[in-house]
Scaffold this active site. Structure first.
Site, mmCIF file in Angstrom:
data_model
loop_
_atom_site.group_PDB
_atom_site.id
_atom_site.type_symbol
_atom_site.label_atom_id
_atom_site.label_comp_id
_atom_site.label_asym_id
_atom_site.label_seq_id
_atom_site.Cartn_x
_atom_site.Cartn_y
_atom_site.Cartn_z
ATOM 1 C CD GLU A 1 -2.730 -1.452 -0.017
ATOM 2 O OE1 GLU A 1 -2.913 -0.498 -0.813
ATOM 3 O OE2 GLU A 1 -3.137 -2.607 -0.242
ATOM 4 C CD GLU B 1 -1.531 -4.289 -7.683
ATOM 5 O OE1 GLU B 1 -2.078 -3.223 -7.328
ATOM 6 O OE2 GLU B 1 -1.458 -5.295 -6.958
HETATM 7 ZN ZN ZN Z 1 -2.448 -3.018 -5.099
#
Ligand code: ZN
Length: 505
Positions: free
Chosen positions: A270, A299
């Site tokens: 995160e 991502e």
């Molecule tokens: Zn993620």
């Protein structure tokens, strides 16, 4: 017609207000996950849906069309990567996508998504696919209609849906890269399974007090560059990261005292998302020039810090002495090698979200193939459980004992998020490709990590990715930063080197 510059300024003012509205929604959702008392749910749902409606109305209003038309003339005189050109192009793309969808279809999709998710949650709890099947049938049909309304230059309906998450990418290109990755991973995972070496994973389930876990995680992400004067870390049921706006990026995790990795690696993950938010140019807040590129690129930032940095030997040379101070007893008798092996364990498992770095990608490929097959009709919703289980056997050598641990495990299809899954593996592929490029540019990253120096790497990501906002698409950014188009090679190289070192295969 108004002067193009005046139209552009009006467009920016409108975009900033829309972004403020959206950030109010983000704050409401963050609060819902971290602070809101259980009885507040009904009122909160009304608040969130009002904001969502106002947001959609402003974004697709005829006024917006007028500003875009007026500002469009600027494009002729500017290079395509100029701020104004990026903003007009990207807002028009989104505006037209939204305008192509009839209001009745949007409403039907959103209603079906709410009811479909409820049916899915119950079906998963009872592991009864038949309860979800009618909703899946309806969702697939609506997504086909959506794809037909939007249309795709390639003629592939999947591309119209993928475009929402990964603009500029195509199913055929993803297929090309996945086709190279899949057989190589299946082979690698089989070889690892046959290796007599097994990771000492039991050391990760000793007692790790939550307060010490939090302390170590905060120290680690502060060191890699997450700015806590512009961010927070709180607890929630599912870890996530959300930006509220410039100077306010919030992430969450959950603590399991019998599982070291759950919280620690999710906080690194995160924080990777969070540092991307923190690195976006704040003077462009609310406009595409200040926004992230795509789900896959987002991502890539989380996976890079979680896996390529956070599971490396060099990182733990800096971090393990700190972990030993925090956890004392739990780590007594654990060597650096044991620790490194335990946090890099590879073994096939049924649930995607629990999967390791290597097997994870096969979970994603299976879903990508099946959602394409559902949309094209080559697999019917009724045949989904069997098709799922066949692939699980072929790719990971496992047979799900029930559908809750098989095709009912993820929320995505019930909420209509077709086209999202490949962005997870794209994130891994981009991450490995960026990391190789950074290593070429920055030299010996390992000795920097071992000394707790992560600024050079973060600086590289800031310059090559974060600072650009949406100036370039994912495919362009990868090619620009690494010198070549998306490829399976960097990720495969990384996973093979790790397997050779740890499993001797
Ligand atoms: Zn993620």
């Amino acid at each position: 017609m108004a002067d193009p510059r005046t139209s552009y300024d009006a467009l920016l003012a409108e975009l900033r207000e829309i972004a403020l509205l959206s950030s109010v929604g983000s704050l409401l959702r963050w609060d819902e996950q971290t602070q809101m008392p259980p009885k507040g749910g009904g009122h909160r749902a009304e608040q969130v849906s009002l904001i969502a409606r106002l947001f959609h109305e402003r974004l697709t209003s005829p006024r917006m069309g007028e500003f875009l038309d007026g500002a469009g003339e600027l494009l002729a005189t500017l290079p395509p990567d100029a701020d104004e050109a990026v903003n007009v192009r990207e807002v028009r793309r989104e505006y037209e996508r939204q305008r192509k969808l009839p209001a009745a279809l949007v409403e039907e999709l959103s209603k079906t998504s709410v009811l479909g998710q409820q049916a899915w949650a119950e079906a998963r709890a009872k592991s009864d696919f038949s309860m979800f099947r009618p909703w899946l049938e309806k969702t697939v049909e609506l997504k086909r209609q959506e794809a037909a309304c939007i249309g795709a230059k390639s003629g592939d309906p999947y591309d119209a849906l993928l475009d929402e998450y990964e603009p500029g990418e195509s199913a055929s290109n993803i297929e090309r890269v996945f086709e190279e990755l899949r057989p190589a991973l299946v082979e690698l995972i089989r070889a690892i399974g046959k290796s007599p070496r097994k990771a000492p994973i039991e050391i990760l389930s000793r007692h790790y007090p939550a307060s010490a876990q939090e302390k170590l995680a905060r120290e680690a992400v502060t060191r890699i560059g997450f700015d806590f004067t512009g961010g927070r870390l709180d607890a929630s049921v599912h870890p996530f990261c959300q930006t509220i706006g410039p100077g306010d990026t919030r992430m969450t995790t959950r603590y399991d005292e019998q599982n070291f990795g759950d919280a620690f690696f999710s906080v690194l993950h995160e924080a990777g998302h969070g540092m991307y938010f923190q690195g976006l140019p704040s003077e462009h807040f609310g406009t595409p020039r200040g926004d992230y590129v795509s789900s896959g690129i987002h991502e890539s930032q989380s996976r890079l810090w979680e896996n390529l940095v956070g599971r490396s030997r060099a990182f733990w040379r800096w971090c393990l002495p700190r972990a030993r101070t925090e956890f004392g007893q739990a780590l007594s008798g654990v060597s650096d090698d044991d620790w490194h092996f335990a946090i890099n364990d590879v073994r096939p498992s049924l649930i995607r979200t629990d999967a390791d770095e290597t097997t994870y990608n096969l979970h994603v490929m299976l879903r990508f193939e099946l959602e394409r097959a559902l949309l094209s009709g080559s697999v019917s919703p009724a045949d989904l459980p069997a098709a799922w289980n066949d692939r699980m056997r072929d790719y990971l050598g496992l047979t799900p004992p029930d559908d809750a641990q098989g095709c009912l495990q993820d929320i995505h299809w019930s909420s209509g998020a077709f086209g999202y899954f490949p962005t997870y593996t794209l994130g891994n592929l981009y991450a490995a490709q960026f990391f190789d490029a950074a290593r070429r540019d920055l030299g010996d990253l390992d000795s920097q990590f071992a000394a707790g120096e992560f600024n050079p790497l973060l600086g590289w990501l800031r310059r090559n990715i974060h600072a650009h906002g949406k100036r370039y698409s994912g495919p362009q950014l990868v090619e620009q930063a690494s010198g070549e188009p998306l490829s399976a090679r960097p990720l495969l190289g990384h996973l093979r080197r790790s397997a050779a070192e740890l499993y001797g295969v």
